[in-house]
Each structure stands twice: as C-alpha cells, then as structure tokens.
Scaffold this active site. Structure first.
Site, short mmCIF file in Angstrom:
data_model
loop_
_atom_site.label_atom_id
_atom_site.label_comp_id
_atom_site.label_asym_id
_atom_site.label_seq_id
_atom_site.Cartn_x
_atom_site.Cartn_y
_atom_site.Cartn_z
CD GLU B 51 6.60 -7.76 10.80
OE1 GLU B 51 7.43 -8.59 11.23
OE2 GLU B 51 5.65 -8.09 10.06
CG PHE B 113 -5.39 -15.20 9.55
CD1 PHE B 113 -4.62 -16.25 10.03
CD2 PHE B 113 -4.85 -14.38 8.56
CE1 PHE B 113 -3.34 -16.48 9.53
CE2 PHE B 113 -3.58 -14.61 8.06
CZ PHE B 113 -2.83 -15.67 8.55
CD GLN B 114 -1.26 -12.44 9.56
OE1 GLN B 114 -1.56 -11.47 8.89
NE2 GLN B 114 -0.09 -13.07 9.40
CE LYS B 163 -8.54 -5.93 4.21
NZ LYS B 163 -7.17 -6.14 3.74
CG MET B 466 27.73 -7.31 29.84
SD MET B 466 29.18 -6.55 30.60
CE MET B 466 29.24 -4.98 29.74
#
Lengths: 172, 552
Positions: B51, B113-114, B163, B466
């Site tokens: 993602e 969940f999630q 949802k 760097m």
C-alpha cells in the site's frame, strides 16, 4: 516573551474534532493550559475555549494553523480587557474542629457557595476568573484541600458583538 | 438512480475525471473491488506490491500530471501502510485522495479483525480525513475530498468508508467535476509595495518553490526574471519552475545547493520568494539568512508567512495573480553590477569542481541527461543521489522532477516513477541509491506487470551515503549502520522480477547500458558502481552560513 492567552474556536459539532484541535497544539509544540468545549446557540457548531502560553510569533502561527483546519469555522484570540472570562471550580476542604465557620466565611467573601457538607469536610463551588480561584485555593490551603476540580476558562466578548453567527437553517 | 456505496464511489471517481487508481485489495474493500471489476473499462486499477507503493504512485501521478492522484487500501494494515505516503504528500503539498475501507460502523471500536483507528492515524499526516457514517453523505464527502485536496495549499485527503456504507444504497445523480476553490485575491496595496521594492532593487533574486508548480504559473518566472533583471534560485521542490538552461537559472540553494545559488542570497538586496517555505535546509542559520536583502514572500498559505522567516512584505493568495501583477507593473530593469557579482560567483562554482578519474555519480546523471527525453519523468529517492540529481540534472520542463522534498522519504521513488509513467504515458527515470532502492524495490513487480518504460539508475556506493557523510563530517568517522555489507546482485534481482538489468563500472559501460535501457519500453535496472566515500558538496553544515561552506 511568553504570554498567557485565551483562544475561542468555533468548530463543526462532529465526533473527532476535539482530537484534531488538541493534536494541532501538540504538533506545534504548545502546552494547553485549559480546554473547554460545549454546545452553542447553533447545534451544528461547538465552541472551544483554550488557554495556552507562548510568544507572539508562535501564537500567530498557531492561530493560522488552527484557521486552516477543515472543521474550524472561526478562531479568535480574546482580548482580556474586553472579555468576560469565567471558570468554575469545586473544592473539597477539611474543616476540623472549629474551622468550619472560617471556611464558610472565606468562601462567601470570595463569592463561593457551599454545595455539600459532611462532618470534617465541606465542598465549595466557586465561579470567577482564574486568578480569583487561585487566590481562594491559596487562602484555604492552610485548612487542608482534599481535592479540587476546575473546568477551565470560558470566554465571551463584552457588548453586542458576536464572534460567529450563522442562522441555523444556513448551517452546513 | 439508486446505487450502492461501491457504485457511488466508482461514479464519483469517474465524474471527477479519475481513470487510474492505485491500490491493494483486502477484506473491507472486497465490495469496492467487485465494483472495480464491473467498471474496469472506465477505471484502470493498478495493483501495487504494497500500500505504501500505491500511495507514492498516486502522489507521483499527481505531481507529473497536476491531477488528483487516487489510492485505495483496506482497513487496518492497509490503511496503516498508506501513512508514510500521505505524510510525504502532505509535506510537499501534493493533492491526492486516499480511500480506505473499514469494518462496519457497528463493529468500530471493538478491535475487530483488521480494525485500526484510521482517522486517528491520519490526523497529523493528511490535510484532512473524513469517515463516512451515512450513505447519503458518501457522494458529497468524496466530492468534498477532491475539492479540499486541490484547494488552497493542496494536500492529501483520506476518505474512510465502513463496509456497511459500501453496501447501503442511496439516490445518486452525477455532478460535474468539482473545481478548486479560487485562491484569495492578493492585496493590491502590498503588491504595489512589492513592485516598488523591485523597481528600487539593484540585486534582485527570485526564490521559486513548489507552490509555483501547484499554481501552474511557471510561465511567469522567466519573463519576471528578465524584466526585473534578476537571477533565480530554487528550493528543491521548485527546480522545474524555469528552464534550467537559462543563464539566470542558478539551481537549488541551501545546504547542498549550488554555490552560486546559495551565495546569491548573501549579496542580493531583494528576495522575491514565491511558493517557498524557507525550510532549515534552504536557509541554514535563519538569523544570518540573506543579510543584505529585503524579503517579499508570496504564498497561498498564510501560515507560511513569518513562520520560518520574517519577511518585509507578505502577500497571501493566488501566486498567478500576484506574480502576474508584479510582472505587468514593474519597470524594465537593468542591473549591471548584479551581473558582475553573479559572474564571479558562477566562476567560483566552476572553480570548486574537483576533477576525478573514476566514475562519479554526476557522470552518470549527465549521461542520463544526454540520452533521456526532455519530457521524461525524473524521480529520485532520498539521500546523496537525490542531492546530486538536484544539483546536476538540468530540468527544462515543469512537473518532470519527482522527489520527496519535505519529508525525505527513502523508498518514495519507485512508486512515484510508476505513477508518473502511468499519468503521462512517458518514460520515467528513477535515480536511486542502493539504500533507498532496498526500501520499496518490491514495486519493480508492479512496473513489470504494467510494462512501464521505466529506467532505474542505481548509484550503488555500497553505503547509506548521506548518513555516512554526516558520520564522516560530524561524528568522527564512526560509521555505525551505514555500511550495509549486502550481497545483493541487482542484475539478477532485475531478472528475478522479470525486468532487465545491467551493471556498469565505467562511463563507457554506463553509456552502453543506458542505450539499451532507453531502447526498451519495459523496466530496466542500470546499476552503476560509484565510489563509497564521496560526499555531497558543497555543503553548508546544519544551521550554518555560506562562510562555513564545505567545498572539498
């Protein structure tokens, strides 16, 4: 130079808005001294009063950042000389022996009201500017303060001028 | 017409002109993906490897095209993985919309969940975030997200759709794409003062930033420089606001800026800053910044005024209107003394170059420049290679430089290069380092699947260069965790992903590899072996001034 100041913020009255406001203060390195929020004459909006400490430049920056938040409709720093500032406090004080009378007298001098009494303790409700509440706490310290709770300041400009007015039917 | 939430999302995306989105499916966006299946002739969904890659791709899509980039992720880890991408876009003021699924409203707060507090996570990193709690709010909220993302100072906006909202139905009527809210009109009186200052100035310097890109008004910069007889310095975000071949173009200023560009600030008597925010990397010690100059600061965001630098004139509102007004009203100037000074500074910049006998990072950058089309999207990751590209690549077209300027996100480049190639249909070149590439190289899989013309140039110094540079200069050469000692074979890695890879150790090999890489329209890695101990120079140490500049 650091100064203590009060900001009033009109926000949309929605869940999560308080988090966004308080998060901005911490993101920008400001300590909030007091924070109050409540309904307004228009149910679509809530009014938040925050007092904080900071120098002029940081204060200006904070106000600009606040004004950019999506939910913020208006931000204003309240000018002390033209503002009604009030805070509510409830103090529970020890009143052992013959001290009860003295505590009650002191609270009426400060414009407080006894709202609960028990053998050995008394609860005093007091409303006023923060400095007055501080002075009272200082005075009754000798008797023994068991606990106290303060609401934080609310602020409204004197006179007929209003900070924010939008007819209810026009509310977004 | 009555539509369910998922179809409303599709219809709003279409009405907003979105034809490509970047995303990754998951439990709470399954229904949205089912809608994408039905709408696949109208909306192209690009599956990324992660993602974060989707967020960077939407950001790159936006930077390259000026349109609002869109990404899509599931709840919980999907939303959490977007956060770095949102923060990157926020720091660089890039308009994008992120859509996340969430558990049903009845489940929110149950540690389902999630489930994660997506809105809470997004607050400090997004310009704003909305959670849709009623189906009737879905279409207006999505439209508002697009409007808010591109209005004022642009930024990323997140819309979280539980949802059950996706599955509820509501009446939907299409609307035209939302317009950005017009920027405020700049104060004419202030602009007149600015005009006066420019007319009086003998050594004017334009300081151009990414705000000019966002305002799409880069066309005004060269005429303004010519009429004011000024030179132009740039923040890293503003490098493409003027043709880099123009003799007034001084390049980036600041910590790793070009010498003449940084020095110009010390001698200028007037800074005309537009769309910049005077970060510490650009100014060095703020108390000693531009000591002889008055400063005009034009920005669409009032909160940038007097934040980092106190300017003499602050103009809020539309950059296009402000710069247009100034251009129209200033006199044609002639500042011969300024040209003499700048000629000297440019010579000093030239003299500071140190000859080398091995393949240097900037040799590779120059070789790419010679072979890449002028309209190629040049993406970078973060670190030494990023600074070398900013110093050495001559950009001639706006929106062709994609880099994480404000947040400094290593791993930004892969997603950005993919998004830019998809937005423009043109070749993307990603300059990266072996460290940065390691962060999000998984997106090579995405580029291969999409058959993108993407050339990945890895400047491999086998160091986290760097950080190593700082350890070298400021930490007594105690090299902790900057010598990764990895055995990655980038040629084989390219092949494993289904791409092509070349390794080059000399300039001849670089040129040969680039010829091959630019002749194919699919992803190709060109790994260039460069010295391990090279520092980015010049360097003005943190909080320093040009007097402290390190040149060798």
């Amino acid at each position: 130079m650091n100064e203590h100041f009060a900001v009033c913020i009109i926000v949309t009255n929605m869940a999560g808005v308080l988090t966004r406001i308080s998060s901005l203060f911490s993101q920008r390195g400001f300590n909030i001294d007091t924070f109050t929020s409540g309904a307004t004459e228009n149910p679509a909006y809530a009014r938040i009063t925050i007092t904080a400490t900071g120098d002029q430049r940081k204060k200006d920056q904070l106000l600009k950042q606040l004004s950019k938040l999506y939910d913020v409709k208006k931000v204003e720093v309240m000018q002390p000389e033209n503002t009604i500032l009030r805070e509510l406090m409830i103090v529970k004080i020890k009143t052992e022996g013959d001290k009860l009378r003295e505590v009650i007298d002191a609270s009426s001098v400060f414009g407080g009201k006894v709202v609960d009494m028990n053998p050995g303790t008394v609860c005093v409700e007091m409303c006023g500017k923060g400095t007055k509440l501080d002075a009272f706490l200082n005075y009754v310290k000798a008797y023994g303060i068991l606990e106290y709770c303060r609401t934080g300041l609310i602020a409204v400009e004197r006179g007929s001028n209003c900070m924010f007015s939008q007819p209810v039917e026009d509310a977004e | 017409m009555m539509l369910n939430g998922c179809d409303i999302i599709m219809e709003v995306l279409i009405e907003q002109g979105v034809d490509t989105i970047f995303g990754y499916p998951g439990g709470t966006v399954l229904d949205i993906y089912d809608a994408l299946y039905r709408y696949q002739d109208k909306i192209k969904h690009v599956l990324t490897a992660h993602e974060q890659g989707a967020a960077h791709a939407a950001d790159g899509y936006s930077r390259a095209s000026g349109k609002v980039g869109v990404c899509l992720a599931t709840s919980g880890p999907g939303a959490a993985n977007l956060i770095t991408g949102l923060a990157t876009a926020k720091a660089d003021s890039i308009p994008m919309v992120a859509i996340t699924g969430n558990v049903a409203t009845s489940m929110i707060g149950t540690d389902a969940f999630q489930e994660v507090d997506t809105i809470g996570l997004s607050i400090p990193v997004a310009k704003h975030s909305f959670q849709v709690k009623s189906i009737k709010d879905l279409a207006p909220t999505l439209r508002e997200a697009f409007r808010f993302a591109k209005s004022g100072r642009p930024g990323p906006v997140l819309v979280d759709v539980p949802k059950n909202i996706q599955l509820s139905s509501a009446e939907f009527s299409p609307m035209p794409a939302v317009e950005k809210t017009p920027d405020a009109e700049p104060d004419k009186a202030l602009l007149d003062k600015a005009v006066e200052l420019i007319n009086e100035s003998k050594r004017p310097l334009l300081f151009c930033g990414g705000g000019i890109i966002n305002a799409n008004c880069w066309d005004l910069i060269t005429p303004l420089a010519e009429k004011a007889d000024a030179y132009a310095s740039f923040s890293m975000m503003g490098l493409t606001t003027m043709d880099g071949t123009n003799e007034r173009y001084l390049g980036m200023n600041g910590m790793h800026g070009r010498l003449a560009s940084t020095k110009a600030f010390t001698e200028a008597d007037l800074i005309i800053a537009a769309g910049v925010r005077f970060t510490d990397r650009a100014t060095g010690n703020k108390d000693k910044f531009a000591p002889k100059a008055k400063i005009i600061h034009i920005d669409v965001d009032i909160a940038e005024h007097d934040k980092n630098i106190v300017a003499d004139i602050t103009v809020a509102g539309s950059l296009e209107t402000a710069l247009g007004y100034i251009l129209e009203n200033i006199e044609q100037k002639n500042n011969p003394e300024w040209h003499e000074i700048m000629k000297l500074f440019k010579q000093q910049e030239e003299d500071a170059k140190i000859p080398h006998d091995c393949l240097m990072p900037w040799d590779v950058i120059n070789a790419v420049q010679a072979k890449a089309p002028a309209d190629a999207n040049i993406a970078t990751d973060v670190g030494q290679h990023q600074m070398w590209v900013a110093q050495h690549y001559t950009f001639t077209k706006p929106r062709t430089h994609l880099t994480s300027g404000g947040l400094g996100t290593m791993g930004y480049g892969m997603g950005a290069a993919i998004g830019a190639a998809m937005a423009t249909g043109k070749r993307s070149v990603l300059f990266t380092g072996d460290g940065s590439f390691g962060m999000n190289l998984n997106e090579l899989a995405t580029a291969v699947t999409q058959k993108l013309p993407l050339t990945i140039v890895i400047l491999n110094n086998s160091r986290l260069g760097m950080i190593r540079q700082w350890q070298s200069l400021f930490f007594g050469e105690r090299f902790m965790a900057t010598v990764p000692d990895r055995k990655t074979d980038f040629v084989k890695l390219a092949e494993a992903f289904g791409a092509v890879g070349y390794r080059a150790e000399t300039l001849e090999e670089v040129n040969a590899a680039l010829d091959k890489a630019f002749s194919i329209d699919t992803p190709c890695i060109v790994e260039c072996i460069v010295p391990s101990d090279e520092n980015v120079l010049p360097m003005v140490p943190p909080n320093g001034t040009i007097d402290n500049v390190i040149l060798k």
